[in-house]
Design a protein around this motif. Sequence first.
Motif, PDB file in Angstrom:
ATOM      1  N   LYS A  13       0.830  -1.213   0.000  1.00  0.00           N
ATOM      2  CA  LYS A  13       0.000   0.000   0.000  1.00  0.00           C
ATOM      3  C   LYS A  13       0.858   1.254   0.000  1.00  0.00           C
ATOM      4  N   THR A  16       2.446   1.643  -3.526  1.00  0.00           N
ATOM      5  CA  THR A  16       1.486   2.073  -4.559  1.00  0.00           C
ATOM      6  C   THR A  16       1.033   3.510  -4.327  1.00  0.00           C
ATOM      7  N   THR A  17       0.908   3.914  -3.068  1.00  0.00           N
ATOM      8  CA  THR A  17       0.541   5.306  -2.776  1.00  0.00           C
ATOM      9  C   THR A  17       1.624   6.253  -3.272  1.00  0.00           C
ATOM     10  N   ARG A  20       1.491   6.370  -7.118  1.00  0.00           N
ATOM     11  CA  ARG A  20       0.339   7.139  -7.595  1.00  0.00           C
ATOM     12  C   ARG A  20       0.568   8.641  -7.399  1.00  0.00           C
ATOM     13  N   GLN A  45      -3.984   0.102 -12.795  1.00  0.00           N
ATOM     14  CA  GLN A  45      -5.115   0.670 -12.056  1.00  0.00           C
ATOM     15  C   GLN A  45      -5.417  -0.161 -10.813  1.00  0.00           C
ATOM     16  N   ALA A  46      -5.408  -1.476 -10.953  1.00  0.00           N
ATOM     17  CA  ALA A  46      -5.655  -2.333  -9.790  1.00  0.00           C
ATOM     18  C   ALA A  46      -4.582  -2.109  -8.732  1.00  0.00           C
ATOM     19  N   GLU A  48      -2.805   0.712  -8.228  1.00  0.00           N
ATOM     20  CA  GLU A  48      -3.016   2.019  -7.610  1.00  0.00           C
ATOM     21  C   GLU A  48      -4.267   2.063  -6.736  1.00  0.00           C
ATOM     22  N   GLU A  49      -5.284   1.315  -7.104  1.00  0.00           N
ATOM     23  CA  GLU A  49      -6.537   1.322  -6.347  1.00  0.00           C
ATOM     24  C   GLU A  49      -6.545   0.270  -5.239  1.00  0.00           C
ATOM     25  N   GLU A  50      -5.414  -0.381  -5.040  1.00  0.00           N
ATOM     26  CA  GLU A  50      -5.219  -1.363  -3.978  1.00  0.00           C
ATOM     27  C   GLU A  50      -6.192  -2.536  -4.076  1.00  0.00           C
ATOM     28  N   ARG A  51      -6.470  -2.943  -5.303  1.00  0.00           N
ATOM     29  CA  ARG A  51      -7.278  -4.151  -5.532  1.00  0.00           C
ATOM     30  C   ARG A  51      -6.291  -5.300  -5.734  1.00  0.00           C
TER      31      ARG A  51
END
Length: 152
Positions: A13, A16-17, A20, A45-46, A48-51
């Motif tokens: 996390k 990725t934060t 982003r 996108q996944a 960055e969106e933490e999926r």
Amino acid sequence: MTLLNQAQVEQLKEITTQLRQVRQEKSIRIEEIAAQTLIRAGVLQALEEERFEELPEPIFLQGFIRRYGDALGLDGNALSHTLISNVVRQDSKSNRKSSDNKPNSYIPLVATYILLLVAASTGLLYILNPPQFTSESLTPEVNTQQSMVTNQ
């Protein structure tokens, strides 16, 4: 994606934060990063969106993070190393635990190998030194039978 422990998820996390934020500060679209890094935009996108459940195995994430960081002008190796070192450390601990629970299967294998070696050695000796059956060994029986017939 394989299940990550809580520390690994938190580390991912943070990474990725950071990625982003840098991308948004530089006003770079995800599509541009995808074209530059050859990583699908959906994966970025996944990420960055933490999926994280939509992402591939951690070893692939390491490469994605490295290329993504490099494309943004960051040290991609350092970013990916922080994630993968946690993953590798955790995987080696879990592998050690699972290997400790396995019964020792070496003894039956050794016994099987020894039996195979004995059988192969015996077969080889038989092939190289076959029993000698010659006409001389059969002749005395024939001679004895013939002498018995002539004596009668």
